[in-house]
Motif scaffolding. Structure first.
Motif, PDB file in Angstrom:
ATOM      1  N   VAL A   1       2.928  -4.786  -6.233  1.00 25.11           N
ATOM      2  CA  VAL A   1       1.807  -4.199  -5.492  1.00 25.11           C
ATOM      3  C   VAL A   1       1.916  -2.672  -5.519  1.00 25.11           C
ATOM      4  CG1 VAL A   1       0.743  -3.983  -3.211  1.00 25.11           C
ATOM      5  CG2 VAL A   1       1.397  -6.230  -4.069  1.00 25.11           C
ATOM      6  N   MET A   2       3.136  -2.163  -5.387  1.00 23.02           N
ATOM      7  CA  MET A   2       3.323  -0.711  -5.457  1.00 23.02           C
ATOM      8  C   MET A   2       2.948  -0.192  -6.839  1.00 23.02           C
ATOM      9  SD  MET A   2       6.604   1.554  -4.396  1.00 23.02           S
ATOM     10  CE  MET A   2       6.493   1.144  -2.677  1.00 23.02           C
ATOM     11  N   LEU A   3       3.152  -1.008  -7.856  1.00 23.00           N
ATOM     12  CA  LEU A   3       2.800  -0.616  -9.216  1.00 23.00           C
ATOM     13  C   LEU A   3       1.294  -0.348  -9.346  1.00 23.00           C
ATOM     14  CD1 LEU A   3       3.905  -0.154 -12.067  1.00 23.00           C
ATOM     15  CD2 LEU A   3       3.516  -2.585 -12.516  1.00 23.00           C
ATOM     16  N   ILE A   4       0.495  -1.019  -8.542  1.00 27.07           N
ATOM     17  CA  ILE A   4      -0.950  -0.754  -8.547  1.00 27.07           C
ATOM     18  C   ILE A   4      -1.197   0.716  -8.211  1.00 27.07           C
ATOM     19  CG2 ILE A   4      -3.136  -1.268  -7.362  1.00 27.07           C
ATOM     20  CD1 ILE A   4      -2.058  -4.148  -6.989  1.00 27.07           C
ATOM     21  N   GLY A   5      -0.447   1.235  -7.241  1.00 25.06           N
ATOM     22  CA  GLY A   5      -0.570   2.647  -6.891  1.00 25.06           C
ATOM     23  C   GLY A   5      -0.186   3.562  -8.037  1.00 25.06           C
ATOM     24  N   VAL A   6       0.847   3.185  -8.778  1.00 23.10           N
ATOM     25  CA  VAL A   6       1.276   3.984  -9.928  1.00 23.10           C
ATOM     26  C   VAL A   6       0.177   4.000 -10.984  1.00 23.10           C
ATOM     27  CG1 VAL A   6       2.962   4.132 -11.804  1.00 23.10           C
ATOM     28  CG2 VAL A   6       3.717   3.568  -9.485  1.00 23.10           C
ATOM     29  N   VAL A   7      -0.412   2.837 -11.249  1.00 24.72           N
ATOM     30  CA  VAL A   7      -1.485   2.752 -12.241  1.00 24.72           C
ATOM     31  C   VAL A   7      -2.683   3.584 -11.788  1.00 24.72           C
ATOM     32  CG1 VAL A   7      -3.155   1.196 -13.334  1.00 24.72           C
ATOM     33  CG2 VAL A   7      -0.750   0.530 -13.159  1.00 24.72           C
ATOM     34  N   LEU A   8      -3.047   3.459 -10.505  1.00 25.33           N
ATOM     35  CA  LEU A   8      -4.162   4.267  -9.990  1.00 25.33           C
ATOM     36  C   LEU A   8      -3.866   5.758 -10.111  1.00 25.33           C
ATOM     37  CD1 LEU A   8      -5.263   2.304  -6.794  1.00 25.33           C
ATOM     38  CD2 LEU A   8      -6.587   2.664  -8.885  1.00 25.33           C
ATOM     39  N   ASN A   9      -2.633   6.156  -9.858  1.00 29.49           N
ATOM     40  CA  ASN A   9      -2.259   7.567  -9.975  1.00 29.49           C
ATOM     41  C   ASN A   9      -2.390   8.048 -11.414  1.00 29.49           C
ATOM     42  OD1 ASN A   9      -1.309  10.015  -8.756  1.00 29.49           O
ATOM     43  ND2 ASN A   9       0.628   9.658  -9.801  1.00 29.49           N
ATOM     44  N   TYR A  10      -2.164   7.163 -12.358  1.00 29.00           N
ATOM     45  CA  TYR A  10      -2.312   7.514 -13.766  1.00 29.00           C
ATOM     46  C   TYR A  10      -3.789   7.588 -14.160  1.00 29.00           C
ATOM     47  CZ  TYR A  10      -1.857   7.383 -18.826  1.00 29.00           C
ATOM     48  OH  TYR A  10      -1.947   7.670 -20.158  1.00 29.00           O
ATOM     49  N   VAL A  11      -4.596   6.616 -13.665  1.00 34.70           N
ATOM     50  CA  VAL A  11      -5.997   6.508 -14.073  1.00 34.70           C
ATOM     51  C   VAL A  11      -6.884   7.527 -13.347  1.00 34.70           C
ATOM     52  CG1 VAL A  11      -7.993   4.948 -14.121  1.00 34.70           C
ATOM     53  CG2 VAL A  11      -5.724   4.084 -14.667  1.00 34.70           C
ATOM     54  N   VAL A  12      -6.700   7.664 -12.040  1.00 33.07           N
ATOM     55  CA  VAL A  12      -7.555   8.563 -11.241  1.00 33.07           C
ATOM     56  C   VAL A  12      -6.688   9.445 -10.327  1.00 33.07           C
ATOM     57  CG1 VAL A  12      -9.727   7.264 -11.247  1.00 33.07           C
ATOM     58  CG2 VAL A  12      -7.934   6.646  -9.644  1.00 33.07           C
ATOM     59  N   PRO A  13      -5.891  10.333 -10.904  1.00 36.88           N
ATOM     60  CA  PRO A  13      -4.944  11.111 -10.090  1.00 36.88           C
ATOM     61  C   PRO A  13      -5.616  11.998  -9.043  1.00 36.88           C
ATOM     62  CG  PRO A  13      -5.056  11.991 -12.320  1.00 36.88           C
ATOM     63  CD  PRO A  13      -5.846  10.713 -12.310  1.00 36.88           C
ATOM     64  N   GLU A  14      -6.856  12.418  -9.297  1.00 41.52           N
ATOM     65  CA  GLU A  14      -7.533  13.304  -8.348  1.00 41.52           C
ATOM     66  C   GLU A  14      -7.961  12.564  -7.083  1.00 41.52           C
ATOM     67  OE1 GLU A  14      -8.979  12.800 -11.527  1.00 41.52           O
ATOM     68  OE2 GLU A  14      -7.731  14.354 -12.436  1.00 41.52           O
ATOM     69  N   GLN A  15      -8.240  11.262  -7.182  1.00 39.01           N
ATOM     70  CA  GLN A  15      -8.771  10.514  -6.047  1.00 39.01           C
ATOM     71  C   GLN A  15      -7.764   9.593  -5.368  1.00 39.01           C
ATOM     72  OE1 GLN A  15     -10.470  10.140  -9.130  1.00 39.01           O
ATOM     73  NE2 GLN A  15     -12.293  11.357  -8.797  1.00 39.01           N
ATOM     74  N   VAL A  16      -6.694   9.233  -6.017  1.00 39.03           N
ATOM     75  CA  VAL A  16      -5.843   8.153  -5.525  1.00 39.03           C
ATOM     76  C   VAL A  16      -5.263   8.440  -4.139  1.00 39.03           C
ATOM     77  CG1 VAL A  16      -3.671   8.843  -6.623  1.00 39.03           C
ATOM     78  CG2 VAL A  16      -4.144   6.445  -6.196  1.00 39.03           C
ATOM     79  N   PHE A  17      -4.853   9.666  -3.871  1.00 38.94           N
ATOM     80  CA  PHE A  17      -4.266   9.964  -2.563  1.00 38.94           C
ATOM     81  C   PHE A  17      -5.285   9.727  -1.459  1.00 38.94           C
ATOM     82  CE2 PHE A  17      -3.263  12.798   0.980  1.00 38.94           C
ATOM     83  CZ  PHE A  17      -1.994  12.337   1.294  1.00 38.94           C
ATOM     84  N   VAL A  18      -6.497  10.226  -1.637  1.00 39.64           N
ATOM     85  CA  VAL A  18      -7.536  10.033  -0.623  1.00 39.64           C
ATOM     86  C   VAL A  18      -7.860   8.553  -0.479  1.00 39.64           C
ATOM     87  CG1 VAL A  18      -9.945  10.552  -0.028  1.00 39.64           C
ATOM     88  CG2 VAL A  18      -8.483  12.345  -0.932  1.00 39.64           C
ATOM     89  N   TRP A  19      -7.890   7.829  -1.587  1.00 33.43           N
ATOM     90  CA  TRP A  19      -8.172   6.396  -1.516  1.00 33.43           C
ATOM     91  C   TRP A  19      -7.109   5.658  -0.707  1.00 33.43           C
ATOM     92  CZ3 TRP A  19      -9.703   4.870  -7.219  1.00 33.43           C
ATOM     93  CH2 TRP A  19     -10.916   5.481  -7.527  1.00 33.43           C
TER      94      TRP A  19
ATOM     95  N   PRO B   1     -17.973  10.632   0.129  1.00 33.89           N
ATOM     96  CA  PRO B   1     -17.841   9.721  -1.021  1.00 33.89           C
ATOM     97  C   PRO B   1     -16.395   9.388  -1.381  1.00 33.89           C
ATOM     98  CG  PRO B   1     -19.235  11.612  -1.583  1.00 33.89           C
ATOM     99  CD  PRO B   1     -18.709  11.852  -0.203  1.00 33.89           C
ATOM    100  N   ASN B   2     -15.471  10.321  -1.127  1.00 27.32           N
ATOM    101  CA  ASN B   2     -14.068  10.072  -1.455  1.00 27.32           C
ATOM    102  C   ASN B   2     -13.421   9.056  -0.527  1.00 27.32           C
ATOM    103  OD1 ASN B   2     -13.877  11.888  -3.647  1.00 27.32           O
ATOM    104  ND2 ASN B   2     -13.753  13.585  -2.210  1.00 27.32           N
ATOM    105  N   THR B   3     -13.824   9.039   0.740  1.00 35.33           N
ATOM    106  CA  THR B   3     -13.218   8.103   1.689  1.00 35.33           C
ATOM    107  C   THR B   3     -14.028   6.823   1.834  1.00 35.33           C
ATOM    108  OG1 THR B   3     -14.324   9.193   3.550  1.00 35.33           O
ATOM    109  CG2 THR B   3     -12.096   9.923   3.015  1.00 35.33           C
ATOM    110  N   ARG B   4     -15.233   6.837   1.332  1.00 30.27           N
ATOM    111  CA  ARG B   4     -16.103   5.652   1.423  1.00 30.27           C
ATOM    112  C   ARG B   4     -15.485   4.442   0.729  1.00 30.27           C
ATOM    113  NH1 ARG B   4     -21.178   7.473  -0.814  1.00 30.27           N
ATOM    114  NH2 ARG B   4     -21.180   8.816   1.008  1.00 30.27           N
ATOM    115  N   VAL B   5     -14.637   4.691  -0.267  1.00 31.90           N
ATOM    116  CA  VAL B   5     -13.997   3.591  -1.005  1.00 31.90           C
ATOM    117  C   VAL B   5     -13.251   2.668  -0.040  1.00 31.90           C
ATOM    118  CG1 VAL B   5     -11.835   4.809  -1.524  1.00 31.90           C
ATOM    119  CG2 VAL B   5     -12.639   3.013  -3.029  1.00 31.90           C
ATOM    120  N   ALA B   6     -12.720   3.211   1.045  1.00 33.35           N
ATOM    121  CA  ALA B   6     -11.990   2.385   2.017  1.00 33.35           C
ATOM    122  C   ALA B   6     -12.911   1.351   2.658  1.00 33.35           C
ATOM    123  CB  ALA B   6     -11.381   3.266   3.101  1.00 33.35           C
ATOM    124  N   LEU B   7     -14.160   1.687   2.811  1.00 35.08           N
ATOM    125  CA  LEU B   7     -15.098   0.742   3.423  1.00 35.08           C
ATOM    126  C   LEU B   7     -15.501  -0.359   2.448  1.00 35.08           C
ATOM    127  CD1 LEU B   7     -17.286   3.267   5.433  1.00 35.08           C
ATOM    128  CD2 LEU B   7     -15.290   1.959   6.192  1.00 35.08           C
TER     129      LEU B   7
END
Length: 185
Positions: free
Chosen positions: A74-92, A156-162
């Protein structure tokens, strides 16, 4: 790191390297602890039939290896997201965690309102401690939580949580129903 930049600008570049080392070591330690504690939690939940059975086993070293593996995956999902969308992943990630926190905090006043109703109907014993301003404070808290949720929707950056929040709650609900179906009647 801002600290590294400060030390570089005042002419102590070695201090920046030391700070980077400390920060990376602390992050790795936190990650390790998180993976293992989540693996142990999954193991314990499985023992109480609140998680899949396959997580309720330990290896020869008495480590809940299956839970640790699931946690790391599950943590690996975060690593992949950091690779794919590094600008947005932290906010997501922070936004999704915020939805979990909002849910947790919302359940407290909801549970208290339910408790007050149970006391009024004679189904529960009254507590000696009274919540100040209740039930108005319960409703103020819930309105505040709804307001924060609305603020998440505006950006729009935090809307992903909803979008992710309801999917996560649906997964939990399905898991809960599957767990309940395993219980003897």
């Amino acid at each position: 790191s801002p600290f590294v930049m400060v030390f570089d600008r005042i002419g102590i570049p070695a201090a920046g390297g030391i700070i980077n080392f400390v920060v990376i070591t602390a992050a790795a330690s936190s990650c390790n602890s998180g993976i293992f504690s989540t693996g142990r939690m999954l193991y314990t939940l499985s023992q109480f039939e609140q998680a899949p059975r396959f997580l309720g086993k330990v290896n020869a070293g008495h480590v809940p290896a299956r839970g640790v593996t699931v946690s790391a995956a599950v943590m690996l999902i975060g690593v992949v997201l950091n690779y794919v969308v590094p600008e947005q992943v932290f906010v997501w990630v922070i936004s999704v965690a915020t939805v979990g926190a909002l849910w947790t905090w919302a359940m407290s006043p909801v549970a208290h309102l339910g408790y007050r109703k149970a006391v009024a109907e004679g189904r529960a014993e009254p507590s000696r401690f009274r919540m100040p301003g209740s039930p108005i404070t319960n409703w103020i808290g819930l309105v505040f939580i709804v307001l924060v949720t609305c603020f998440l929707a505006l950006d729009p950056n935090t809307r992903v949580a909803l979008y992710v929040g309801p999917v996560w709650f649906a997964i939990l609900a399905v898991g809960y129903q599957l767990t309940k179906s395993r219980e003897p009647a």
